[in-house]
Design a protein around this motif. Sequence first.
Motif, mmCIF file in Angstrom:
data_model
loop_
_atom_site.group_PDB
_atom_site.id
_atom_site.type_symbol
_atom_site.label_atom_id
_atom_site.label_comp_id
_atom_site.label_asym_id
_atom_site.label_seq_id
_atom_site.Cartn_x
_atom_site.Cartn_y
_atom_site.Cartn_z
ATOM 1 N N ALA A 93 1.127 -2.338 2.295
ATOM 2 C CA ALA A 93 2.503 -2.033 2.682
ATOM 3 C C ALA A 93 2.980 -0.867 1.835
ATOM 4 O O ALA A 93 2.484 -0.641 0.725
ATOM 5 N N VAL A 94 3.962 -0.114 2.351
ATOM 6 C CA VAL A 94 4.447 1.085 1.663
ATOM 7 C C VAL A 94 5.967 1.103 1.695
ATOM 8 O O VAL A 94 6.593 0.745 2.707
ATOM 9 N N HIS A 95 6.563 1.538 0.594
ATOM 10 C CA HIS A 95 8.020 1.734 0.548
ATOM 11 C C HIS A 95 8.340 2.761 -0.522
ATOM 12 O O HIS A 95 7.921 2.623 -1.679
ATOM 13 N N GLY A 96 9.079 3.804 -0.151
ATOM 14 C CA GLY A 96 9.557 4.775 -1.129
ATOM 15 C C GLY A 96 8.478 5.416 -1.974
ATOM 16 O O GLY A 96 8.685 5.667 -3.158
ATOM 17 N N GLY A 97 7.319 5.671 -1.386
ATOM 18 C CA GLY A 97 6.253 6.326 -2.115
ATOM 19 C C GLY A 97 5.376 5.399 -2.928
ATOM 20 O O GLY A 97 4.454 5.853 -3.612
ATOM 21 N N ILE A 98 5.650 4.086 -2.871
ATOM 22 C CA ILE A 98 4.837 3.098 -3.577
ATOM 23 C C ILE A 98 4.000 2.326 -2.557
ATOM 24 O O ILE A 98 4.516 1.846 -1.550
ATOM 25 N N VAL A 99 2.708 2.215 -2.837
ATOM 26 C CA VAL A 99 1.791 1.489 -1.972
ATOM 27 C C VAL A 99 1.426 0.168 -2.639
ATOM 28 O O VAL A 99 0.973 0.150 -3.793
ATOM 29 N N ALA A 100 1.623 -0.931 -1.928
ATOM 30 C CA ALA A 100 1.236 -2.253 -2.426
ATOM 31 C C ALA A 100 0.041 -2.736 -1.633
ATOM 32 O O ALA A 100 0.019 -2.625 -0.398
ATOM 33 N N VAL A 101 -0.965 -3.262 -2.323
ATOM 34 C CA VAL A 101 -2.139 -3.788 -1.634
ATOM 35 C C VAL A 101 -2.407 -5.222 -2.086
ATOM 36 O O VAL A 101 -2.217 -5.572 -3.258
ATOM 37 N N ALA A 102 -2.817 -6.036 -1.138
ATOM 38 C CA ALA A 102 -3.156 -7.433 -1.414
ATOM 39 C C ALA A 102 -4.656 -7.531 -1.632
ATOM 40 O O ALA A 102 -5.442 -7.123 -0.773
ATOM 41 N N ILE A 103 -5.048 -8.071 -2.779
ATOM 42 C CA ILE A 103 -6.448 -8.068 -3.195
ATOM 43 C C ILE A 103 -6.978 -9.499 -3.263
ATOM 44 O O ILE A 103 -6.446 -10.343 -3.994
ATOM 45 N N GLN A 104 -8.035 -9.744 -2.517
ATOM 46 C CA GLN A 104 -8.660 -11.067 -2.489
ATOM 47 C C GLN A 104 -9.787 -11.139 -3.505
ATOM 48 O O GLN A 104 -10.608 -10.233 -3.621
ATOM 49 N N ALA A 105 -9.814 -12.235 -4.249
ATOM 50 C CA ALA A 105 -10.840 -12.419 -5.268
ATOM 51 C C ALA A 105 -12.152 -12.889 -4.641
ATOM 52 O O ALA A 105 -12.219 -13.239 -3.463
ATOM 53 N N LYS A 106 -13.182 -12.894 -5.449
ATOM 54 C CA LYS A 106 -14.457 -13.483 -5.064
ATOM 55 C C LYS A 106 -14.800 -14.562 -6.085
ATOM 56 O O LYS A 106 -15.015 -14.237 -7.247
#
Length: 634
Positions: free
Chosen positions: A126-139
């Motif tokens: 997802a993106v807002h105001g120049g910041i990118v957030a990513v959801a990271i799944q563990a192993k």
Amino acid sequence: MQVRSIVQAFSISVLSAAALVACGGGNGIGPGKPVTPPGQGPVKPVEEATPVSFTLEKIGGYETGVFGKSAAEIPAFDAASKRAFVVNAQSGKVDVLDLTDPAKPVRVGELASESVLAGSEINSVAVHGGIVAVAIQAKPKTANGRVAFYQAADLSLLSHVEVGAQPDMLTFTPDGRRVLTANEGEPSDDYQTDPEGSVSIIHIDNVKTPVVRTADFSAFNGRESELRKKGVRIFGPNANAARDFEPEYVALSADGKTAWATLQENNALAIIDVDAAKVLDVVPFGYKDHGVAGKGIDASDTDLKADIRTWPGVLGMYLPDAIAAYQAGGKTYLVTANEGDARAWGEGDAAYWGDGVVPGDASKGFVEEFRAKHLINAKGWGGRAGDDLPPQLNALAKGGLLNPASFAYCGAAAGTPGACRDDDKLGRLTVSWTQGYQTHADGSPVLYTSKGVQDPAGDRLMYDQLYAYGTRSFSIWNDKGEQVWDSGDAIEQFFASDACKLGASRTIPCKDFFNSNHEAGGSLDNRSDNKGPEPEGVVVGKIGSKHFAFIGLERMGGVLAYDITNPSAPQFVDYLNTREDWTTKDPSTVQAGDLGPEGLAFIPAAQSPNGKPLLLVGNEVSGSTTVMQLNLQY
């Protein structure tokens, strides 16, 4: 001519005002700030013109060249850098595309999570105001994951923070100060480990030092019986509510204070107080009666044609995937894409199924799907042992019966399903064996003999209803989870009509490929026995004073557009499906176009690189990202 002149003059004034607003300068005027003439107060921003309608057009796209491995799933867009961020599940990363020219996207980089969490992969963005957030799944996926934040302009890592197990969809609050992520918490394949589902609320007033609060479901533990009676599906092996609930997708109110999360497999909606990080309630979506006119389905994949009928006694489980929120008349409404999704874990383990001699091992998984013809076979379901007979079902009884009170119309009688079991009737339909049969007050099954006589010593379940996956529709609900509108059987009816055309040039009759599969050609009617077109993704965009919903159809493909300004009476606007080859058995061998839409992102004209509203579509099967333009009509 007079109307056109007025529209043209208004358009020119809008463009002129927009140009003034966009100009920077020594007076501190910048993007999104209204111009204030000398000696006057602030000027009210010019409102966007409201279209009468629009058509969708594919103007560009990017192809990874990877087919059938989810190489393009969830897209997001940053207006300042003119970059699209697309989850590439095949590589476990995010592809970064330059959309300066949206007709010619160019890959300019990637975001990888290995430095954040070893062995991890990225699920959503997802993106807002120049910041990118990513959801990271563990192993393994049952361990806690992470959410990481990057700068859109240079892809630098800003920070990361631990969240719950299997973080998937994530979204910013409208003010950009918080990010919410749906921590799905799916079990391990053998169901030996089942983490709790939750929604993390990440405060990013200082994005370099994010703070996490978690809305969990522990308060609902011990209330499982109450929730089941309300219609919430809680049925995982040895699961309490917190472990059984699996948040799939999150939507937010306009003020960012309330969130709604779909609990897909549970057929329920979680209502969340964002400020308090607390789940206020879990409400069931209910069931769709496919026996009612306008709510029918095509239940068979064997006749190779569209045959949409009503089926009394068959109930559809909404089981929505994506959810979006919007405002109308001062109230919040929710739009869901009712995909349908079963619990199916351990299905690849031979020990779970057994071999017909050695019984299946129920400790190795849990699969709730079963074809209706096997569930209601008058001979019992023992013939499926070692094939697709879930051991948990086999432990309940030795067979299932259809209640003639519900299914006499298709031939059911005492001890026999009659013609209801035929392939051109209900026999091919995939249903859940976990519900629909008669039970005692404690939840144990009421048993019958093979002749249909109730008897505590019997070995048959009596099914009053059959529960099918998904409702082949999209729905609108109020903020309490009460249904306002549902598309009924309109989607399947549209695909069966002469009005529907496929391909970017809209020349291929939809009905020739009704309910096709998204991974193979020549698959007419293939999905009729299992979720049909399969609406999965939904995004809402506002243009002028109107709201439009865009629904991605995972199996049939393409995007439906509806005007949902009036929540109780949405209107069809357009449909575009840019898959081009529908006959080649293996589409990976040809230029087949775009197959299997997964996620969508709406780009309003004010943020668009070409000044026109756009729609980004991530296609998981073709591994392509499609850029669609909305050609507005005034």
